[in-house]
Scaffold this active site. Structure first.
Site, PDB file in Angstrom:
ATOM      1  N   ASP A   1       0.813  -1.223   0.000  1.00  0.00           N
ATOM      2  CA  ASP A   1       0.000   0.000   0.000  1.00  0.00           C
ATOM      3  C   ASP A   1       0.845   1.270   0.000  1.00  0.00           C
ATOM      4  OD1 ASP A   1       1.017  -0.082   2.523  1.00  0.00           O
ATOM      5  OD2 ASP A   1      -0.895   0.142   3.578  1.00  0.00           O
TER       6      ASP A   1
ATOM      7  N   ARG B   1      13.094  25.858   3.187  1.00  0.00           N
ATOM      8  CA  ARG B   1      12.630  27.166   2.716  1.00  0.00           C
ATOM      9  C   ARG B   1      11.331  27.600   3.383  1.00  0.00           C
ATOM     10  NH1 ARG B   1      13.368  26.161  -3.670  1.00  0.00           N
ATOM     11  NH2 ARG B   1      13.038  24.011  -2.987  1.00  0.00           N
TER      12      ARG B   1
ATOM     13  N   HIS C   1      19.425  26.202   4.250  1.00  0.00           N
ATOM     14  CA  HIS C   1      18.950  27.393   3.544  1.00  0.00           C
ATOM     15  C   HIS C   1      18.890  28.594   4.485  1.00  0.00           C
ATOM     16  CE1 HIS C   1      17.004  29.656   0.400  1.00  0.00           C
ATOM     17  NE2 HIS C   1      16.002  29.945   1.195  1.00  0.00           N
TER      18      HIS C   1
ATOM     19  N   ASP D   1      21.044  37.471  -6.064  1.00  0.00           N
ATOM     20  CA  ASP D   1      20.039  38.325  -5.434  1.00  0.00           C
ATOM     21  C   ASP D   1      20.672  39.029  -4.240  1.00  0.00           C
ATOM     22  OD1 ASP D   1      20.005  36.443  -3.248  1.00  0.00           O
ATOM     23  OD2 ASP D   1      18.619  35.210  -4.408  1.00  0.00           O
TER      24      ASP D   1
ATOM     25  N   LYS E   1      17.075  41.810  -8.762  1.00  0.00           N
ATOM     26  CA  LYS E   1      15.853  41.514  -9.518  1.00  0.00           C
ATOM     27  C   LYS E   1      14.687  42.274  -8.902  1.00  0.00           C
ATOM     28  CE  LYS E   1      13.796  37.642  -8.708  1.00  0.00           C
ATOM     29  NZ  LYS E   1      13.478  36.198  -8.635  1.00  0.00           N
TER      30      LYS E   1
ATOM     31  N   ARG F   1      10.577  44.219  -9.799  1.00  0.00           N
ATOM     32  CA  ARG F   1       9.458  44.489 -10.693  1.00  0.00           C
ATOM     33  C   ARG F   1       9.086  45.965 -10.511  1.00  0.00           C
ATOM     34  NH1 ARG F   1       6.296  40.642 -12.880  1.00  0.00           N
ATOM     35  NH2 ARG F   1       6.937  39.123 -11.301  1.00  0.00           N
TER      36      ARG F   1
ATOM     37  N   ASP G   1      16.941  25.516  -7.950  1.00  0.00           N
ATOM     38  CA  ASP G   1      15.669  24.797  -8.043  1.00  0.00           C
ATOM     39  C   ASP G   1      15.276  24.669  -9.518  1.00  0.00           C
ATOM     40  OD1 ASP G   1      13.210  23.618  -7.655  1.00  0.00           O
ATOM     41  OD2 ASP G   1      12.577  24.992  -6.083  1.00  0.00           O
ATOM     42  N   THR G   2      14.381  25.503 -10.002  1.00  0.00           N
ATOM     43  CA  THR G   2      14.010  25.415 -11.421  1.00  0.00           C
ATOM     44  C   THR G   2      15.076  26.034 -12.317  1.00  0.00           C
ATOM     45  OG1 THR G   2      12.831  27.531 -11.407  1.00  0.00           O
ATOM     46  CG2 THR G   2      11.559  25.549 -10.834  1.00  0.00           C
TER      47      THR G   2
END
EC number: 2.7.6.1
Length: 314
Positions: free
Chosen positions: A37, A96, A131, A170, A194, A196, A224-225
């Site tokens: 299972d 994180r 982290h 960063d 970075k 916006r 990560d990505t």
């Protein structure tokens, strides 16, 4: 002195074997499998009574499966009367999730995992490049958070970098970048900021520092990505950087990481084996993996012999 024994779950068997080889001992005999299972099944197949036991297991993806393996192995060792149990967690998952953002109704999952491990009976934790270093305070047992930087620095120095500059991807990584730059001979640093400008406007990668005609070394604790990393590399190349290398201890590589890195302007990505590299990532041709086995083996030896860990980095 108690007999030292090493055991491994299924997360990072290659690194566990390398550590055992460095210590000139065999991995302990344990069966870590699944019931029909999906529940974790653990059987310790040798006597551990009174032994100084080290369980090597990163809590990387599949995170919950690997975490449960570790927890159940700790419980099995405790019930088998192990003298001391140290969880060797090169990559500590959930790190994180270490804070609540203002008044958000979210958990502090890093604390939950720390409580989980403490309550099940672990005596000590050995990890690499948490982290957030304050996670050590979430545990009710001693935590040794050692640095993977020396392994990465050795590779940096061997590359014969031309007029190098260390880059923080960063603002939060500036301390790490400064420490790396100092170790490389107090060289220059640059920062990718970075931000916006306003709502519904694409992020802008502002660069602080001079990189034109120079080799750039981006340093971070994990990838990560790879999305932000690849954008940072683009910003560096646009400002005239000669070559761009990325260094990180933990190769999380989730989502579209393989595609992002393969199609990026990055010259090379250098990581450690705190997480096993997937075939997809290896196939990109841009990822080099260094081993932490020597460093972890020495830390384990020192813990077992009641010697100083901090002296490794003096």
């Amino acid at each position: 002195m108690p007999d030292m024994k090493l055991f491994a779950g299924n997360a990072i068997p290659e690194l566990a074997q390398r550590i055992a080889d460095r210590l000139y001992i065999s991995l302990g005999d344990a069966t870590v499998s699944r019931f029909s299972d999906g529940e974790v099944a653990v059987q310790i197949n040798e006597n551990v009574r009174g032994s100084d036991v080290f369980i090597i297991q990163s809590t990387c993806a599949p995170t919950n499966d690997n975490l449960m393996e570790l927890v159940v192995m700790i419980d099995a060792m405790r019930r088998a009367s192990a003298g001391r149990i140290t969880a060797v967690i090169p990559y500590f998952g959930y790190a994180r999730q270490d804070r609540r953002v203002r008044s958000a109704r979210v958990p502090i999952t890093a604390k939950v995992v720390a409580d989980f491990l403490s309550n099940v009976g672990v005596d000590r934790v050995l990890t690499i490049d948490l982290h957030a270093e304050q996670i050590q305070g979430f545990f009710d047992v001693p935590v040794d958070n050692i640095f993977g930087t020396p392994v990465l620095l050795e590779d940096m120095k061997a590359r014969n970098l031309e007029d190098p500059v260390v880059v923080s991807p960063d603002l939060g990584g500036v301390v790490r970048a400064r420490a790396t730059a100092k170790a490389l001979g107090d060289i220059d640093i640059a920062i990718v900021d970075k931000r916006r400008p306003r709502a519904n406007v694409s992020e802008v990668m502002n660069l602080i520092g001079d990189v034109e005609g120079r080799d750039c070394v981006i340093v971070d604790d994990m990838i990560d990505t790879g999305g932000t990393l690849c954008k940072a590399a683009e910003a560096l190349k646009e400002r005239g950087a000669k070559r761009v290398f990325a260094y990180a201890t933990h190769a999380v590589f989730s989502g579209n990481a393989a595609k992002n890195i393969k199609n990026s302007v990055l010259d090379q990505v250098i990581v450690t084996d705190s997480i096993t590299l997937s075939k997809e990532m290896a196939a990109t041709g841009k990822v080099t993996q260094l081993t932490l086995s020597s460093m972890l083996a020495e830390a384990i030896r020192r813990i077992s012999n009641e010697e100083s860990i901090s002296a490794m980095f003096n």
